[in-house]
Design a protein around this motif. Structure first.
Motif, PDB file in Angstrom:
ATOM      1  N   ALA A   3       0.838  -1.197   0.000  1.00 48.22           N
ATOM      2  CA  ALA A   3       0.000   0.000   0.000  1.00 48.22           C
ATOM      3  C   ALA A   3       0.870   1.242   0.000  1.00 48.22           C
ATOM      4  CB  ALA A   3      -0.934   0.016   1.214  1.00 48.22           C
ATOM      5  N   THR A   4       0.339   2.302  -0.571  1.00 46.76           N
ATOM      6  CA  THR A   4       0.979   3.609  -0.545  1.00 46.76           C
ATOM      7  C   THR A   4      -0.044   4.641  -0.090  1.00 46.76           C
ATOM      8  OG1 THR A   4       0.393   4.075  -2.860  1.00 46.76           O
ATOM      9  CG2 THR A   4       2.521   3.008  -2.456  1.00 46.76           C
ATOM     10  N   GLY A   5       0.463   5.753   0.445  1.00 47.74           N
ATOM     11  CA  GLY A   5      -0.425   6.823   0.867  1.00 47.74           C
ATOM     12  C   GLY A   5      -0.669   6.809   2.362  1.00 47.74           C
ATOM     13  N   PRO A   6      -1.458   7.753   2.852  1.00 41.29           N
ATOM     14  CA  PRO A   6      -1.711   7.853   4.306  1.00 41.29           C
ATOM     15  C   PRO A   6      -2.424   6.623   4.844  1.00 41.29           C
ATOM     16  CG  PRO A   6      -3.204   9.283   3.048  1.00 41.29           C
ATOM     17  CD  PRO A   6      -2.185   8.791   2.085  1.00 41.29           C
ATOM     18  N   GLY A   7      -1.896   6.067   5.919  1.00 33.83           N
ATOM     19  CA  GLY A   7      -2.488   4.858   6.498  1.00 33.83           C
ATOM     20  C   GLY A   7      -2.095   3.585   5.778  1.00 33.83           C
ATOM     21  N   ALA A   8      -0.973   3.606   5.052  1.00 35.47           N
ATOM     22  CA  ALA A   8      -0.578   2.445   4.235  1.00 35.47           C
ATOM     23  C   ALA A   8      -0.390   1.189   5.079  1.00 35.47           C
ATOM     24  CB  ALA A   8       0.697   2.766   3.462  1.00 35.47           C
ATOM     25  N   GLU A   9       0.265   1.307   6.233  1.00 32.18           N
ATOM     26  CA  GLU A   9       0.514   0.122   7.067  1.00 32.18           C
ATOM     27  C   GLU A   9      -0.790  -0.483   7.557  1.00 32.18           C
ATOM     28  OE1 GLU A   9       3.199   0.922  10.217  1.00 32.18           O
ATOM     29  OE2 GLU A   9       4.879   1.432   8.900  1.00 32.18           O
ATOM     30  N   ARG A  10      -1.745   0.359   7.943  1.00 33.96           N
ATOM     31  CA  ARG A  10      -3.043  -0.144   8.406  1.00 33.96           C
ATOM     32  C   ARG A  10      -3.785  -0.831   7.265  1.00 33.96           C
ATOM     33  NH1 ARG A  10      -5.985   4.793  11.327  1.00 33.96           N
ATOM     34  NH2 ARG A  10      -7.201   3.165  12.383  1.00 33.96           N
ATOM     35  N   ALA A  11      -3.634  -0.316   6.058  1.00 30.78           N
ATOM     36  CA  ALA A  11      -4.300  -0.922   4.909  1.00 30.78           C
ATOM     37  C   ALA A  11      -3.745  -2.313   4.619  1.00 30.78           C
ATOM     38  CB  ALA A  11      -4.164  -0.023   3.681  1.00 30.78           C
ATOM     39  N   VAL A  12      -2.431  -2.456   4.667  1.00 27.66           N
ATOM     40  CA  VAL A  12      -1.821  -3.767   4.447  1.00 27.66           C
ATOM     41  C   VAL A  12      -2.255  -4.739   5.536  1.00 27.66           C
ATOM     42  CG1 VAL A  12       0.361  -5.043   4.401  1.00 27.66           C
ATOM     43  CG2 VAL A  12       0.149  -2.879   3.166  1.00 27.66           C
TER      44      VAL A  12
END
Length: 330
Positions: A58-67
């Motif tokens: 994921a890229t962008g704000p909140g990328a780690e939470r998205a993954v």
């Protein structure tokens, strides 16, 4: 195991923020804890797109939470659903606007659409374990509008929607965001609920009576003063109950001061969304809202941490679209 085939399309999801206007029975005096009222907002949202990929990134704000959400979804479904997730815009985190639930649902619904799994919003919410207390974020993602949920009983998976109503299109929310503060979340939120005293059953009964016999009828009759009075009463009761955990009726003293200023100028429905720090109030029409916005911005111009925004109630759920991978449409 039947694995999904690699798709040849892109999925876009827009998940709206939500205002959480208060709990009804935090103590569960009749066997159902919480129960709440809230509404979707058009002007703040998480927007992301998903494309097939060898592994989830994921890229962008909140990328780690998205993954993390994608990995949890894959584990829960037992299906590899790797995707590249591009987050174009994200609801501010820990601001009381439902950022975690909306991001997780957006990723889950996006993966379901991308790989043709046919899962619904509530299926996904159960799989990824959202709605532990309030069902407002799930209902807003699913259908929008002003929603009342029935809390959690012994066998509840997702809090059921008891009422869903559209708000008048001319009403406006004036939102106050504090970029320096955060509401309680994670372990601190869990510990706060454990430390607070029992919520009085008679207070829960009073709040439910106010909502059912005054708040919702006022909304049906477009009575903004009557509806706003009930929201303010819910907020007063719940805010005072949470005060030991959040430092007062409102998390941010600066937001509290701005809300006092707006209330003195005729705004109604004064409140804080969830643990805050985001505050809100209701105004009867766009012209009056614009005037109040200008006044409060001028009055609090020296508070650089505060942002003010006009919002409208969202009458439908998240937007989900599918397009061919070779499309450059935005």
């Amino acid at each position: 195991m039947d694995f999904p085939t690699a798709p040849n399309h892109r999925v876009r999801v827009m998940a709206p923020a939500r205002l959480h206007m208060g709990f009804l029975d935090i103590g569960g005096s009749l066997g159902r804890r919480f129960g709440s009222i809230g509404v979707g907002i058009n002007e703040i949202a998480t927007r992301l797109s998903l494309e097939p990929a060898p592994q989830s990134t994921a890229t962008g704000p909140g990328a780690e939470r998205a993954v993390a959400a994608a990995q949890k979804f894959a584990h829960a479904t037992g299906r590899p659903c790797p995707a590249t997730i591009h987050i174009e815009q994200a609801i501010p985190g820990h601001a009381g606007l439902g950022s975690g639930t909306q991001l997780a649902l957006a990723v889950g619904m996006g993966l379901s659409q991308l790989y043709g799994l046919g899962l619904g919003v509530r299926d996904i919410a159960a799989l990824i374990e959202r709605g532990a207390r309030s069902g407002i974020g799930i209902a807003v993602f699913e259908q929008g509008g002003l929603v009342v949920d029935g809390g959690r009983g012994e066998h509840t998976s997702i809090p059921p929607v008891l009422a869903r109503m559209d708000m008048p299109a001319d009403w406006r929310f004036l939102l106050i965001l504090d970029d320096r503060a955060q509401g309680l979340h994670g372990v601190a939120e869990i510990e706060a609920f454990r430390a607070l005293p029992p919520f009085p059953a008679e207070e829960a009964a009073r709040l439910c009576h106010w909502l059912l016999m005054k708040g919702l009828p006022a909304l049906a009759e477009r009575d903004i003063a009557g509806f706003g009075a009930v929201v303010a009463e819910l907020q007063r009761a719940v805010g005072d109950y949470f005060a030991p955990a959040q430092g007062g009726r409102f998390t941010s003293p600066e937001v509290s001061a701005a809300l006092d200023f707006l209330a003195a100028r005729g705004a109604v429905g004064i409140g804080q969304s969830s643990w805050g720090p985001t505050g809100f109030c209701l105004v009867e029409n766009a012209a009056r809202a614009e005037a109040l916005l200008a006044e409060v911005q001028a009055r609090f111009a020296h508070h650089g941490e505060l942002r003010f925004l006009l919002g409208t109630a969202r009458s439908h759920g998240a937007d989900i679209s599918v397009e061919p991978l070779d499309s450059t449409a935005r």
